[in-house]
Write an enzyme that holds these catalytic residues in place. Structure first.
Site, mmCIF file in Angstrom:
data_model
loop_
_atom_site.group_PDB
_atom_site.id
_atom_site.type_symbol
_atom_site.label_atom_id
_atom_site.label_comp_id
_atom_site.label_asym_id
_atom_site.label_seq_id
_atom_site.Cartn_x
_atom_site.Cartn_y
_atom_site.Cartn_z
ATOM 1 N N SER A 12 -8.188 -0.698 2.079
ATOM 2 C CA SER A 12 -8.497 -1.598 3.107
ATOM 3 C C SER A 12 -9.095 -0.926 4.216
ATOM 4 O O SER A 12 -8.716 0.313 4.547
ATOM 5 C CB SER A 12 -6.965 -1.942 3.632
ATOM 6 O OG SER A 12 -7.127 -2.746 4.877
ATOM 7 N N TYR A 41 1.080 0.017 6.336
ATOM 8 C CA TYR A 41 0.104 -0.557 5.563
ATOM 9 C C TYR A 41 -1.053 0.601 5.425
ATOM 10 O O TYR A 41 -1.589 0.767 4.319
ATOM 11 C CB TYR A 41 -0.283 -1.866 5.795
ATOM 12 C CG TYR A 41 -1.367 -2.465 5.283
ATOM 13 C CD1 TYR A 41 -1.196 -3.164 3.839
ATOM 14 C CD2 TYR A 41 -2.715 -2.861 5.685
ATOM 15 C CE1 TYR A 41 -2.204 -3.553 3.076
ATOM 16 C CE2 TYR A 41 -3.848 -3.543 4.963
ATOM 17 C CZ TYR A 41 -3.502 -3.685 3.682
ATOM 18 O OH TYR A 41 -4.343 -4.288 2.876
HETATM 19 N N1 LIG Z 1 -7.700 -10.078 2.346
HETATM 20 C C1 LIG Z 1 -7.810 -8.902 3.068
HETATM 21 O O1 LIG Z 1 -8.113 -9.316 4.271
HETATM 22 C C2 LIG Z 1 -7.666 -7.640 2.732
HETATM 23 C C3 LIG Z 1 -8.432 -6.710 3.490
HETATM 24 C C4 LIG Z 1 -8.207 -5.318 3.000
HETATM 25 C C5 LIG Z 1 -7.747 -4.943 1.727
HETATM 26 N N2 LIG Z 1 -7.262 -5.970 0.998
HETATM 27 C C6 LIG Z 1 -6.715 -5.649 -0.106
HETATM 28 O O2 LIG Z 1 -7.049 -6.428 -1.102
HETATM 29 C C7 LIG Z 1 -5.883 -6.460 -2.286
HETATM 30 C C8 LIG Z 1 -5.895 -7.793 -2.760
HETATM 31 O O3 LIG Z 1 -5.577 -8.602 -1.597
HETATM 32 P P1 LIG Z 1 -5.761 -10.142 -1.326
HETATM 33 O O4 LIG Z 1 -6.280 -10.174 -0.211
HETATM 34 O O5 LIG Z 1 -6.449 -10.700 -2.454
HETATM 35 O O6 LIG Z 1 -4.558 -10.830 -1.122
HETATM 36 P P2 LIG Z 1 -3.324 -11.670 -2.190
HETATM 37 O O7 LIG Z 1 -4.172 -12.843 -2.692
HETATM 38 O O8 LIG Z 1 -2.074 -11.580 -1.223
HETATM 39 O O9 LIG Z 1 -3.230 -10.669 -3.235
HETATM 40 C C9 LIG Z 1 -2.250 -9.580 -3.297
HETATM 41 C C10 LIG Z 1 -1.677 -9.738 -4.747
HETATM 42 O O10 LIG Z 1 -0.702 -8.633 -5.072
HETATM 43 C C11 LIG Z 1 0.268 -9.056 -5.643
HETATM 44 N N3 LIG Z 1 1.592 -8.350 -5.558
HETATM 45 C C12 LIG Z 1 2.224 -8.454 -4.085
HETATM 46 N N4 LIG Z 1 3.258 -7.486 -4.508
HETATM 47 C C13 LIG Z 1 3.490 -7.141 -5.921
HETATM 48 C C14 LIG Z 1 4.481 -6.547 -6.496
HETATM 49 N N5 LIG Z 1 5.565 -6.205 -6.056
HETATM 50 N N6 LIG Z 1 4.118 -6.674 -7.994
HETATM 51 C C15 LIG Z 1 3.074 -7.100 -8.448
HETATM 52 N N7 LIG Z 1 2.258 -7.787 -7.938
HETATM 53 C C16 LIG Z 1 2.283 -7.775 -6.446
HETATM 54 C C17 LIG Z 1 0.544 -10.649 -5.528
HETATM 55 O O11 LIG Z 1 0.885 -11.310 -6.539
HETATM 56 P P3 LIG Z 1 2.442 -11.759 -6.623
HETATM 57 O O12 LIG Z 1 2.922 -12.154 -5.298
HETATM 58 O O13 LIG Z 1 2.511 -13.110 -7.583
HETATM 59 O O14 LIG Z 1 3.231 -10.920 -7.088
HETATM 60 C C18 LIG Z 1 -0.960 -11.192 -5.193
HETATM 61 O O15 LIG Z 1 -1.490 -11.470 -6.279
HETATM 62 C C19 LIG Z 1 -4.756 -5.719 -1.652
HETATM 63 O O16 LIG Z 1 -4.908 -4.424 -2.029
HETATM 64 C C20 LIG Z 1 -5.051 -5.774 -0.231
HETATM 65 O O17 LIG Z 1 -4.482 -4.628 0.526
HETATM 66 C C21 LIG Z 1 -7.153 -7.367 1.390
#
Ligand SMILES: NC(=O)c1ccc[n+]([C@@H]2O[C@H](COP(=O)([O-])OP(=O)(O)OC[C@H]3O[C@@H](n4cnc5c(N)ncnc54)[C@H](OP(=O)(O)O)[C@@H]3O)[C@@H](O)[C@H]2O)c1
Length: 248
Positions: free
Chosen positions: A135, A148
């Site tokens: 991130s 984070y």
């Molecule tokens: N969106 C942004 O602005 C952004 C920016 C920078 C980086 N990122 C990174 O991108 C990646 C994906 O995030 P996203 O934005 O697509 O958000 P998201 O849709 O909330 O995806 C996060 C996923 O992680 C899973 N997860 C969370 N805790 C978990 C656990 N204990 N065990 C297994 N799975 C778990 C969740 O599924 P369940 O709840 O079903 O477990 C969810 O599918 C992350 O690494 C995030 O840090 C996102």
């Protein structure tokens, strides 16, 4: 068609779901991992070869169990996308030890031990690739994001260390570092739409990203064409880490 087998964590929503769709389109068999089985099933329903493996990656034995289950089903693992993450905003007086440990367990420990468990299979792969999803928070210093940001900085460090250690095995390890992307992760705040609008205004290229735009770069690193690329962290963030846009 690409006959490889991939594990994508956090594949039920957002960037992970977009990545699973793109890998499936490229021909890979994808194991979809996250806690919510219904969300994983929803993604798998639209894919050719994917299967679901519900798992809470905060639990210490889950990485090894996930790898074992994938090997039992497919006999190989070529690609690992460490995308799942815990994301909690908290000021330092409010952080508990449990919260600290839980965030590290999902964002750092699980990726590390998924790699460890998958290592024999990755060594046997003709084109092994690990992609970690970091991130912009790894390189920015903002209130409420200490834990984070720490986990993501650790993931980037791990990317480079493992890239060096696993290069003799021809296992590539890289990282994509997204800026703000419109996904469910922003639902931790009271008004996610307002937060995304504010974040978009802080991006030099003028908007937040789409999950598919991150998935594209994850694929670029998984692709066999990237066979001479390892140890890189690629920002895909509209210029977010450059600072807010300025009039010129
Ligand atoms: N969106 C942004 O602005 C952004 C920016 C920078 C980086 N990122 C990174 O991108 C990646 C994906 O995030 P996203 O934005 O697509 O958000 P998201 O849709 O909330 O995806 C996060 C996923 O992680 C899973 N997860 C969370 N805790 C978990 C656990 N204990 N065990 C297994 N799975 C778990 C969740 O599924 P369940 O709840 O079903 O477990 C969810 O599918 C992350 O690494 C995030 O840090 C996102």
């Amino acid at each position: 068609m690409d006959e490889r087998v991939a594990i994508v964590t956090g594949a039920g929503t957002g960037i992970g779901a977009a990545t699973a769709r793109l890998l499936d389109e490229k021909g890979l068999t994808v194991a979809l991992v996250a806690r919510r089985a219904d969300r994983l099933e929803g993604v798998a329903a639209g894919l050719e070869r994917a299967f679901v493996l519900p798992s809470n990656l905060a639990e210490r034995d889950e990485p090894a169990r996930v790898v074992e289950a994938v090997l039992e089903r497919t006999g190989r693992i070529d690609v690992l996308v460490n995308n799942a993450a815990a994301f909690e905003l908290a000021l330092v007086p409010d952080v508990t030890v449990e919260q600290f440990d839980d965030n590290f367990a999902v964002n750092v420990r699980a990726p590390y031990f998924l790699v460890q468990a998958a290592l024999p299979a990755l060594r046997a792969s003709p084109a092994a690739s690990i992609v970690n999803v970091s991130s912009a928070a790894a390189a920015m210093y903002r209130p409420r994001q200490t834990i984070y940001g720490l986990t993501k900085a650790a993931l980037e460090h791990m990317t480079k260390n493992l890239a060096a250690e696993l290069a003799p095995d021809r296992i590539r390890v890289n990282c994509v570092r997204p800026g703000p992307v419109a996904t469910e992760i922003h639902q931790v705040v009271a008004n996610p739409e307002e937060r995304l609008a504010q974040l978009g205004a802080m991006v030099p290229l003028g908007r937040v990203g789409r999950p598919e735009e991150i998935a594209r770069w994850i694929w670029n690193l998984v692709d066999r064409d990237a066979e001479w690329v390892t140890g890189v962290v690629i920002p895909v963030d509209g210029g977010r880490v450059l600072g807010p846009p300025e009039a010129v």
